[in-house]
Design a protein around this motif. Structure first.
Motif, short mmCIF file in Angstrom:
data_model
loop_
_atom_site.label_atom_id
_atom_site.label_comp_id
_atom_site.label_asym_id
_atom_site.label_seq_id
_atom_site.Cartn_x
_atom_site.Cartn_y
_atom_site.Cartn_z
N ASP A 199 0.85 -1.20 0.00
CA ASP A 199 0.00 0.00 0.00
C ASP A 199 0.89 1.25 0.00
O ASP A 199 2.12 1.16 0.00
N ALA A 200 0.25 2.41 0.01
CA ALA A 200 1.00 3.68 -0.12
C ALA A 200 1.90 3.94 1.08
O ALA A 200 2.87 4.69 0.98
N GLU A 201 1.59 3.29 2.23
CA GLU A 201 2.46 3.46 3.41
C GLU A 201 3.61 2.45 3.38
O GLU A 201 4.42 2.41 4.31
N GLY A 202 3.65 1.62 2.36
CA GLY A 202 4.75 0.66 2.24
C GLY A 202 4.49 -0.67 2.91
O GLY A 202 5.39 -1.51 2.99
N ARG A 203 3.26 -0.87 3.39
CA ARG A 203 2.94 -2.14 4.04
C ARG A 203 2.59 -3.19 3.00
O ARG A 203 1.85 -2.92 2.04
N PHE A 204 3.11 -4.41 3.21
CA PHE A 204 2.79 -5.52 2.32
C PHE A 204 1.29 -5.81 2.39
O PHE A 204 0.72 -5.91 3.47
N VAL A 205 0.65 -5.97 1.23
CA VAL A 205 -0.79 -6.26 1.20
C VAL A 205 -1.05 -7.69 0.76
O VAL A 205 -1.71 -8.45 1.45
N SER A 206 -0.54 -8.07 -0.40
CA SER A 206 -0.79 -9.43 -0.90
C SER A 206 0.13 -9.71 -2.08
O SER A 206 0.90 -8.85 -2.50
N THR A 207 0.03 -10.92 -2.59
CA THR A 207 0.76 -11.26 -3.81
C THR A 207 -0.22 -11.72 -4.87
O THR A 207 -1.34 -12.15 -4.56
N VAL A 208 0.22 -11.65 -6.11
CA VAL A 208 -0.48 -12.33 -7.20
C VAL A 208 0.49 -13.41 -7.63
O VAL A 208 1.59 -13.12 -8.12
N ASP A 209 0.14 -14.66 -7.37
CA ASP A 209 1.05 -15.75 -7.68
C ASP A 209 0.96 -16.15 -9.15
O ASP A 209 -0.06 -15.95 -9.80
N PRO B 232 -8.49 -6.70 -9.07
CA PRO B 232 -9.11 -6.37 -7.77
C PRO B 232 -8.08 -6.29 -6.64
O PRO B 232 -8.19 -5.42 -5.76
N LYS B 233 -7.09 -7.16 -6.64
CA LYS B 233 -6.05 -7.12 -5.60
C LYS B 233 -5.24 -5.82 -5.68
O LYS B 233 -4.91 -5.23 -4.66
N ILE B 234 -4.91 -5.42 -6.90
CA ILE B 234 -4.15 -4.18 -7.07
C ILE B 234 -4.98 -2.99 -6.59
O ILE B 234 -4.49 -2.12 -5.86
N ARG B 235 -6.27 -2.99 -6.96
CA ARG B 235 -7.15 -1.88 -6.54
C ARG B 235 -7.23 -1.82 -5.02
O ARG B 235 -7.26 -0.74 -4.44
N ARG B 236 -7.27 -2.99 -4.39
CA ARG B 236 -7.34 -3.02 -2.92
C ARG B 236 -6.07 -2.43 -2.32
O ARG B 236 -6.12 -1.64 -1.38
N ALA B 237 -4.91 -2.82 -2.88
CA ALA B 237 -3.63 -2.28 -2.38
C ALA B 237 -3.59 -0.76 -2.55
O ALA B 237 -2.97 -0.05 -1.75
N MET B 238 -4.27 -0.26 -3.59
CA MET B 238 -4.27 1.18 -3.85
C MET B 238 -5.32 1.91 -3.02
O MET B 238 -5.43 3.14 -3.10
N GLY B 239 -6.12 1.14 -2.26
CA GLY B 239 -7.17 1.75 -1.45
C GLY B 239 -8.35 2.20 -2.28
O GLY B 239 -9.14 3.04 -1.87
N LEU B 240 -8.46 1.63 -3.49
CA LEU B 240 -9.58 1.98 -4.37
C LEU B 240 -10.72 1.00 -4.14
O LEU B 240 -10.50 -0.14 -3.73
N GLU B 241 -11.91 1.44 -4.45
CA GLU B 241 -13.06 0.56 -4.35
C GLU B 241 -12.85 -0.59 -5.33
O GLU B 241 -12.41 -0.38 -6.46
N THR B 242 -13.14 -1.80 -4.88
CA THR B 242 -13.00 -2.95 -5.77
C THR B 242 -14.32 -3.17 -6.47
O THR B 242 -15.33 -3.45 -5.85
#
Lengths: 154, 207
Positions: free
Chosen positions: B173-183, B193-203
């Motif tokens: 995320d924007a604070e540098g915290r690990f959110v998830s991976t896309v394997d 959807p995972k990228i949008r979540r990391a960006m704090g955007l509505e999924t």
């Protein structure tokens, strides 16, 4: 006579349609959706993908392939372990059951083209020959798409 | 004797089956717990490495803080996995549309011996222009890989070498915290959807 001429015309018209999938004569193997990505020069290995369908009633075994494009061509299988580390290894002989299709597709397998003899240029195509255990050979023209292609449609 | 050895074989197969089942349960099945803390990438703010981007600019984990980030490892001599990932990432960026401009996208080489700045610049130039290519001294690459809790190893082939490496795409995320991976073997439609979540955007719900 007139009928024969018409048949011949029909055969001529049909020929290009049949040629879109590469037929192996008696082998009943059909190769579809072949594609590859353009290379950057010749120092890096290339990769090609395709679907190999056994339209016959007996199992066939794909033992290898070759192309004048690369000194060595091999089918490699990509495996990813539980830590998310991907590695690749030669797939070995691949048995294709009657009616089955083996997808040599991104994420699963690829034809690894090593020691390229010339660059793979977008818009061109190169010949690849699949070898089967019964001695059959299936020639496949492989179109070269852009380096960022994601599938046979680009 | 013969019967006994057959029974023994049967038992062995049953045990193997149980082992495989247990393995599936933990890795892919309902028992999957995601990454353990030990395997979880550090926050970018706790990583420490100094690399160079494909335009010759000094970069590091601090470069990525302030915007959400998508980071993955690879090498330009990689025939299949890396171009597939780069092509997939390019597709996801296209799907994100204007939102993609607010995401850091970085491809870090694990093969700095062959992937110098020039090689990285040429390679990333074939994909979405938002993708940055990072390289640098071997020991700095190793520090970056360690921070991401990723791995890589050099494998000798007949006439050359290849690299085995973590093929997951890491999201922060924007604070540098690990959110998830896309394997790598994950269905690709889960990625955006995972990228949008990391960006704090509505999924957006998939239609």
């Amino acid at each position: 006579m007139r009928h024969a001429a018409r048949s011949m015309l029909a055969a001529l018209l049909l020929a290009p349609a049949l040629a879109t999938g590469a037929w192996a004569g008696s082998d009943d193997v059909v190769v579809e959706n072949a594609w590859s990505r353009a290379s950057i020069g010749t120092s890096r290995p290339g990769a090609a993908y395709m679907e190999v369908r056994n339209a016959g009633e007996e199992a066939v075994t794909l033992t290898g392939l070759q192309s004048d494009l690369a000194m060595v061509s091999e089918i490699h299988r990509v495996t990813t372990d539980d830590r998310g580390v991907s590695s690749m290894a030669p797939a070995g002989a691949i048995v294709i059951a009657p009616g089955e299709t083996v997808a040599i597709a991104p994420g699963v397998m690829h034809v690894m083209l090593m020691q390229l003899q010339r660059p793979m240029r977008e818009g061109e195509s190169f010949p690849l020959t699949l070898n089967f255990s019964d001695g059959g050979e299936v020639p496949v023209p492989v179109p070269v798409l852009g380096i960022a292609a994601r599938g046979p449609e680009g | 004797m013969r019967r006994r050895s057959v029974l023994g074989l049967g038992g062995g197969i049953a045990a193997l089956g149980l082992t495989l089942l247990a393995g599936w349960w933990q890795v892919d099945g309902p028992g999957a717990s995601g990454r353990t803390d030990e395997a979880r990438p550090l926050p970018l703010t706790e990583m420490d490495f100094a690399l160079i981007d494909h335009e010759g600019q000094p970069v590091g984990p601090e470069t990525l803080v302030g915007r959400a980030s998508l980071v993955f490892f690879g090498f330009t001599f990689c025939p299949a996995v890396c171009p597939t990932t780069l092509a997939d990432v390019s597709g996801w960026l296209a799907d994100l549309g204007e939102d993609a401009a607010r995401l850091n996208v970085v491809f870090v080489t694990v093969d700095p011996a062959r992937d110098d700045v020039k090689a990285m610049a040429e390679y990333v130039g074939y994909f979405d222009p938002a993708i940055r290519g990072w390289t640098g001294p071997e020991e700095q690459i190793a520090r970056a890989v360690e921070g991401f809790r990723a791995t890589y190893e050099r494998v000798t082939t007949d006439d050359s070498y290849t690299m085995n490496h973590t093929s997951s795409v890491f999201l922060f995320d924007a604070e540098g915290r690990f959110v998830s991976t896309v394997d790598y073997h994950e269905p690709r439609e889960f990625a955006v959807p995972k990228i949008r979540r990391a960006m704090g955007l509505e999924t957006k719900r998939a239609t």
